[in-house]
Structure formats: C-alpha cells, structure tokens
Write an enzyme that holds these catalytic residues in place. Structure first.
Site, short mmCIF file in Angstrom:
data_model
loop_
_atom_site.label_atom_id
_atom_site.label_comp_id
_atom_site.label_asym_id
_atom_site.label_seq_id
_atom_site.Cartn_x
_atom_site.Cartn_y
_atom_site.Cartn_z
N PRO A 2 0.82 -1.20 0.00
CA PRO A 2 0.00 0.00 0.00
C PRO A 2 0.86 1.24 0.00
O PRO A 2 1.70 1.43 0.88
CB PRO A 2 -0.79 -0.11 1.30
CG PRO A 2 -0.38 -1.39 1.93
CD PRO A 2 0.89 -1.80 1.30
N GLU A 3 0.63 2.06 -0.97
CA GLU A 3 1.27 3.36 -1.02
C GLU A 3 0.17 4.37 -0.70
O GLU A 3 -0.92 3.98 -0.30
CB GLU A 3 1.90 3.58 -2.40
CG GLU A 3 2.89 2.47 -2.73
CD GLU A 3 3.56 2.60 -4.09
OE1 GLU A 3 3.86 3.72 -4.51
OE2 GLU A 3 3.80 1.56 -4.73
#
Length: 270
Positions: A2-3
């Site tokens: 997850p960015e």
DNA sequence: AAAAGCCCCTGGATGC
DNA sequence: TGCATCCAGGGGCTTT
C-alpha cells in the site's frame, strides 16, 4: 503494497463505518511489527472521533488517544460481518457496536499502535521526519525543488525515502518518473528545473488518478468493501519489464536500486 | 550527516 | 511431485 493511494482509498472507506463509533472490543492475533502499546480492554468504550491519514499511516483519532495503523507490504483493512471467523492472517480486529474492522496482513510488516496523542509516545516517533503531503498545500514546486537540491541520491530513491514528500512508494516512483521523463538513476541534485516541474505535476497527477481508480491491487490489497483497485492495469512501466514503452515502443527496462525493482524507459527518461 | 545494507515475515511463481 | 531459490505496494535500525 500500500502506497498513499491505497491508504487514502482505505481511509475514505472507513469514515462512514467508524466515525463517531464506540469501540466495543479489540482482538489481537499474531504479533505485528510493534506492540499495540495499551491493554486491549482499555480501548473498550472509547469513541473514534475521526479517521485521518498521514503518509502511509491511517490515524484513528479517539476521544482519548490515537491509533496508528500501517499496512506494511501486505496489509489491508476490511469491514467484515460481525460473526466472520478470523483467518490465520487476520491479526487485528476492532469491534464497534455496529461493525468489525479487520486487518488482514500475511507478512505482518504492518502495525497497529496506540499513543496518547500524535505528539508523544510511539506515534510521535513514527510520524517524525515525514515529508510533506503530496496532495496538500505544503507540496509546492519550490519545496520539491529545494528537496532535490539537497541530495545526491538517485532521484528514485529520494522519492522512496519519504523525507521530501510522503506516500510515493515503489510502484508510483517508477510511474511518476516515467511520466516526468526523468531517469530514475539521475542524482536528485542534477535534475533540471523543467524536469522538477514535470516531476511535481506527475506526482500530483498519478496519485490523484490512482485514488480515483481505487488504488493498485497487485496481490493483497483490497478496498474496505473488498473490491480490488484498478490503477495497476494502467501502469505505464511498473511490472512491465520487456513490454513496449507506451510512448516509444522500446522495451521497458528493470534494474535494482536499493534492493527494490525500478522500471523505466531508457529512451524516454533522461 | 548521508547513504547503503540488512532484516522483519509469508506465500506465490519459477526452475531443476 | 518435491524442494530450492527468488521475488513482492515498507521502513526502522545498523553499519559504512
């Protein structure tokens, strides 16, 4: 995984079920990256007043204290049926009167950490030294330019470091540099002002577009409602080694920078 | 002080 | 089929 886009998509999905909700109970599975920092029983009865985000952290503001949630590489948060049995990779459950918030994280690089507030304890430590929010007013061109000037690191690794601007991880670093036409190996302080202008615009554009598409789903990530993101299908270079560059047709290259893969086009990125 | 490397952990894909 | 190796959206800590 997850960015920033994935974390932001998650945050947005959590507002409706969690804002104003009262914590009924908390269950912990296997250890995550750090201990919670408070007895689970002590969280019961507290109210979630707001669901915020700082960098790649979800910040649950409580009437007493804050809970930081980081998804690590393989984490995702879902609102699940109250009676859904916990699987072997479900390591944190937060029950409100109405909902079950569940952290699924096979690799357990994620974390859930309580602190009295964001300025003290573990939260202060984790949030210290974070760069500016790329989608906030603080992310001016001059801020990015000044940050680039101060470092001789390859620009890709500077972006990944998060000390100048937060939230750009391994997928979006490659994507943003492709869009800006900058070689990922270029020392940050050798980028030209026009390149930096393009980079600034590309960061805002790519992150904004990904959020609109529900983020990227490569392996584990799903939205709060269980749906996959759609950005990865539009990636220009990430994960496309050998495929034709969408701009010039030359095969996309892959190299290692700091033990992470970087994808780029040799012809289009200088 | 800055930058590079080393880990944390699990599972899926690939190769012999 | 079985086993070894490599790879993966992050980032703190230790070493140069």
């Amino acid at each position: 995984m997850p960015e920033l886009p994935e974390v932001e998509v998650t945050r947005r999905g959590l507002i409706a079920p969690l804002q104003g909700a009262r914590i009924a109970s908390v269950r912990i599975g296997k250890p995550l990256r750090w201990p919670l920092g408070i007895e689970t029983a002590a969280l019961a009865g507290r109210t979630i007043t707001d669901v915020q985000r700082r960098g790649k952290y979800i910040v649950l503001a409580l009437d007493q204290g804050v809970v930081l949630i980081h998804l690590g590489m393989s984490g995702s948060l879902q609102v699940s049926p109250m009676d859904a049995p916990a699987g072997p990779h479900d390591h944190f459950d937060l029950f409100t009167d109405q909902h079950l918030l569940r952290l699924h994280d096979p690799r357990r690089f994620g974390a859930v950490v309580w602190s009295p507030d964001t300025e003290s304890g573990m939260a202060a430590k984790l949030l210290a030294n974070l760069g500016v929010e790329p989608l906030g007013a603080g992310f001016s061109f001059e801020h990015l330019w000044a940050g680039l000037q101060k470092s001789r690191m390859p620009v890709k690794q500077l972006l990944l470091g998060g000390q100048v601007v937060v939230g750009v991880g391994n997928i979006y670093a490659s994507e943003v540099l492709f869009l800006a036409g900058i070689a990922p190996t270029k020392p940050a302080n050798q980028t030209t002002r026009p390149q930096a202008r393009r980079l600034h615009a590309a960061i805002v554009e790519v992150l904004t577009r990904s959020i609109a598409l529900g983020g990227s789903t490569l392996r584990d990530f799903v939205q709060v409602n269980g749906y996959a993101g759609a950005f990865q299908a539009q990636a220009s270079v990430y994960g496309r080694a050998g495929a034709p560059c969408p701009r010039c047709g030359q095969p996309v290259q892959v190299i290692k920078q700091g033990q992470r893969s970087t994808y780029f086009c040799k012809r289009c990125q200088k």
